[in-house]
Design a protein around this motif. Sequence first.
Motif, mmCIF file in Angstrom:
data_model
loop_
_atom_site.group_PDB
_atom_site.id
_atom_site.type_symbol
_atom_site.label_atom_id
_atom_site.label_comp_id
_atom_site.label_asym_id
_atom_site.label_seq_id
_atom_site.Cartn_x
_atom_site.Cartn_y
_atom_site.Cartn_z
ATOM 1 N N ALA A 73 11.799 -30.161 -0.513
ATOM 2 C CA ALA A 73 11.234 -31.234 -1.311
ATOM 3 C C ALA A 73 9.704 -31.549 -1.297
ATOM 4 N N MET A 74 9.256 -31.430 0.070
ATOM 5 C CA MET A 74 7.636 -31.587 0.221
ATOM 6 C C MET A 74 6.865 -30.499 -0.403
ATOM 7 N N ILE A 75 7.393 -29.359 -0.450
ATOM 8 C CA ILE A 75 6.599 -28.372 -1.190
ATOM 9 C C ILE A 75 6.891 -28.021 -2.351
ATOM 10 N N GLY A 76 7.825 -29.007 -3.082
ATOM 11 C CA GLY A 76 8.036 -28.894 -4.481
ATOM 12 C C GLY A 76 8.950 -27.766 -4.995
ATOM 13 N N VAL A 77 10.068 -27.403 -4.000
ATOM 14 C CA VAL A 77 11.073 -26.499 -4.323
ATOM 15 C C VAL A 77 12.486 -26.916 -4.524
ATOM 16 N N HIS A 78 13.154 -26.727 -5.618
ATOM 17 C CA HIS A 78 14.488 -26.987 -5.472
ATOM 18 C C HIS A 78 15.190 -27.155 -4.275
ATOM 19 N N PRO A 79 16.131 -27.881 -3.906
ATOM 20 C CA PRO A 79 16.840 -28.005 -2.608
ATOM 21 C C PRO A 79 17.886 -26.701 -2.530
ATOM 22 N N PRO A 80 17.621 -26.151 -1.544
ATOM 23 C CA PRO A 80 18.153 -24.811 -1.248
ATOM 24 C C PRO A 80 19.739 -24.956 -0.812
ATOM 25 N N SER A 81 20.498 -24.247 -1.258
ATOM 26 C CA SER A 81 21.989 -23.916 -1.206
ATOM 27 C C SER A 81 22.276 -23.754 0.368
ATOM 28 N N ASP A 82 23.578 -23.737 0.950
ATOM 29 C CA ASP A 82 23.653 -23.218 2.438
ATOM 30 C C ASP A 82 23.508 -21.983 2.693
ATOM 31 N N THR A 83 23.597 -21.173 1.652
ATOM 32 C CA THR A 83 23.444 -19.658 1.864
ATOM 33 C C THR A 83 21.824 -19.300 1.979
ATOM 34 N N THR A 84 20.971 -19.991 1.257
ATOM 35 C CA THR A 84 19.516 -19.955 1.490
ATOM 36 C C THR A 84 18.957 -20.495 2.800
ATOM 37 N N CYS A 85 19.463 -21.818 3.436
ATOM 38 C CA CYS A 85 19.404 -22.202 4.612
ATOM 39 C C CYS A 85 19.726 -21.355 5.622
ATOM 40 N N HIS A 86 20.833 -20.686 5.562
ATOM 41 C CA HIS A 86 21.125 -19.746 6.665
ATOM 42 C C HIS A 86 19.969 -18.315 6.525
ATOM 43 N N MET A 87 19.819 -18.082 5.217
ATOM 44 C CA MET A 87 18.639 -16.914 5.201
ATOM 45 C C MET A 87 17.388 -17.374 5.661
ATOM 46 N N VAL A 88 17.038 -18.508 5.566
ATOM 47 C CA VAL A 88 15.627 -19.195 6.120
ATOM 48 C C VAL A 88 15.865 -18.984 7.601
ATOM 49 N N ARG A 89 16.774 -19.237 8.384
ATOM 50 C CA ARG A 89 16.997 -19.301 10.035
ATOM 51 C C ARG A 89 17.235 -17.745 10.213
ATOM 52 N N ALA A 90 17.545 -16.999 9.474
ATOM 53 C CA ALA A 90 17.490 -15.547 9.743
ATOM 54 C C ALA A 90 16.252 -15.098 9.679
ATOM 55 N N LEU A 91 15.684 -15.242 8.647
ATOM 56 C CA LEU A 91 13.946 -14.791 8.630
ATOM 57 C C LEU A 91 13.429 -15.264 9.734
ATOM 58 N N MET A 92 13.597 -16.488 10.158
ATOM 59 C CA MET A 92 12.810 -17.107 11.406
ATOM 60 C C MET A 92 13.240 -16.403 12.778
ATOM 61 N N ARG A 93 14.527 -15.980 12.808
ATOM 62 C CA ARG A 93 14.866 -15.462 13.934
ATOM 63 C C ARG A 93 14.473 -13.885 14.015
ATOM 64 N N TYR A 94 14.401 -13.072 13.008
ATOM 65 C CA TYR A 94 13.900 -11.707 12.880
ATOM 66 C C TYR A 94 12.490 -11.482 12.782
ATOM 67 N N SER A 95 11.782 -12.453 12.683
ATOM 68 C CA SER A 95 10.207 -12.151 12.559
ATOM 69 C C SER A 95 9.539 -12.260 14.053
ATOM 70 N N ARG A 96 10.454 -12.437 14.928
ATOM 71 C CA ARG A 96 9.763 -12.186 16.172
ATOM 72 C C ARG A 96 9.738 -10.914 16.755
#
Length: 96
Positions: A73-96
């Motif tokens: 909401a802060m950056i102006g993107v439609h609210p993500p689904s549960d699948t997209t939220c899971h994908m965000v966490r996966a991206l943060m996990r594997y970027s290390r």
Amino acid sequence: MPVPAAALTSESMLFDLPYAPLTKKPLPAGRPREWYITHNRRLKAMRLAIALLDSGVWMPQQAHDNRIRSTAAMIGVHPPSDTTCHMVRALMRYSR
């Protein structure tokens, strides 16, 4: 006025050039609908992961669904689904 490359030495090397976004191109035609959905979901997850990292959320455990949705909401993107939220966490996990 741009500086000629020959005039730059190791002491005067420019690191921060002005940012110019790339021009958007249309997506290739003829792919299955599911490909476009997945492609756009990945782009959205990347944008959200970058915004979370910029705001100081560095660990996937800190990125709860509510925090991801409030960032969207802060950056102006439609609210993500549960699948997209899971994908965000996966991206943060594997970027290390």
